[in-house]
Design a protein around this motif. Sequence first.
Motif, PDB file in Angstrom:
ATOM      1  N   SER A  38       0.839  -1.194   0.000  1.00 36.46           N
ATOM      2  CA  SER A  38       0.000   0.000   0.000  1.00 36.46           C
ATOM      3  C   SER A  38       0.881   1.253   0.000  1.00 36.46           C
ATOM      4  O   SER A  38       2.042   1.206   0.442  1.00 36.46           O
ATOM      5  N   PRO A  39       0.346   2.385  -0.473  1.00 41.23           N
ATOM      6  CA  PRO A  39       1.123   3.624  -0.432  1.00 41.23           C
ATOM      7  C   PRO A  39       1.601   3.978   0.984  1.00 41.23           C
ATOM      8  O   PRO A  39       2.736   4.415   1.165  1.00 41.23           O
ATOM      9  N   SER A  72      -0.512   9.667  -3.669  1.00 36.88           N
ATOM     10  CA  SER A  72      -1.311   8.492  -4.010  1.00 36.88           C
ATOM     11  C   SER A  72      -2.662   8.918  -4.585  1.00 36.88           C
ATOM     12  O   SER A  72      -3.331   9.794  -4.051  1.00 36.88           O
ATOM     13  N   ASP A  74      -6.097   6.872  -6.317  1.00 27.98           N
ATOM     14  CA  ASP A  74      -6.749   5.599  -6.663  1.00 27.98           C
ATOM     15  C   ASP A  74      -5.900   4.393  -6.266  1.00 27.98           C
ATOM     16  O   ASP A  74      -5.874   3.379  -6.962  1.00 27.98           O
ATOM     17  N   ASP A  76      -2.751   4.136  -6.402  1.00 28.52           N
ATOM     18  CA  ASP A  76      -1.473   4.127  -7.123  1.00 28.52           C
ATOM     19  C   ASP A  76      -0.502   5.115  -6.486  1.00 28.52           C
ATOM     20  O   ASP A  76      -0.902   6.180  -6.011  1.00 28.52           O
ATOM     21  N   ILE A  77       0.784   4.768  -6.518  1.00 26.37           N
ATOM     22  CA  ILE A  77       1.835   5.661  -6.056  1.00 26.37           C
ATOM     23  C   ILE A  77       2.333   6.459  -7.251  1.00 26.37           C
ATOM     24  O   ILE A  77       2.761   5.885  -8.259  1.00 26.37           O
ATOM     25  N   LEU A  78       2.235   7.788  -7.145  1.00 27.41           N
ATOM     26  CA  LEU A  78       2.732   8.666  -8.205  1.00 27.41           C
ATOM     27  C   LEU A  78       4.097   9.191  -7.763  1.00 27.41           C
ATOM     28  O   LEU A  78       4.190  10.108  -6.951  1.00 27.41           O
ATOM     29  N   ARG A  93      -4.043  13.248 -14.382  1.00 24.78           N
ATOM     30  CA  ARG A  93      -4.807  12.419 -13.436  1.00 24.78           C
ATOM     31  C   ARG A  93      -5.214  13.215 -12.197  1.00 24.78           C
ATOM     32  O   ARG A  93      -6.286  13.002 -11.636  1.00 24.78           O
ATOM     33  N   HIS A  99      -6.422  13.956  -4.035  1.00 21.84           N
ATOM     34  CA  HIS A  99      -5.499  12.843  -3.882  1.00 21.84           C
ATOM     35  C   HIS A  99      -4.947  12.865  -2.467  1.00 21.84           C
ATOM     36  O   HIS A  99      -5.229  13.773  -1.691  1.00 21.84           O
TER      37      HIS A  99
END
Length: 193
Positions: A38-39, A72, A74, A76-78, A93, A99
């Motif tokens: 997880s993030p 993060s 959705d 996802d890690i950006l 995004r 976020h």
Amino acid sequence: MLILASASPRRRELLDQIGVAWRAHPVDVDETPQAGESPADFARRMAAAKAWAGYESAPSPLPVLGADTVVSLDGDILGKPRDREDAMAMLGRLSGRSHTVLSAVALIHQGICHQALSTTRVCFRVLSPDDMSAYWASGEPTDKAGAYGIQGLGALFVAHIEGSYSGVVGLPLFETGELLHRCGLKSGIDNQT
């Protein structure tokens, strides 16, 4: 005095802001997320890994502070953008959405790792293609998680936040102060008494 296991000028400025004496000792750790991580778990693991790497390689027995900030969306890690195309995709995004920014801090004192995590919700306004192109051209997003920095021009995209501004910058000061206090270490406010 503590060792800051980071090369980030923003983290240095934030420690200065709260009156903590520090000595920089940047470290290099593998920042690849693990499968299914997880993030929040990733941020905590990275902060601890940086602190331990600093602790094991520092030239003095001072406490060591490591931190990691994750954007993060959705689940996802950006991370930091690889190139312009990657930055445009990330900013696209984030446009018009909320976020999460997770900022973990780890403090190793007397061989024990103490940790804290700050979670902040950041809401972006809608970004036009021109906004994103001009921002990329500024050079600011190249080394920033999520391809933006709230402490710079990226602030123009942030409609509001719920949580820690300093956590979004890269070091959650409340949580950092709590860890210092728990370990009996002083910050600037302790020096006023």
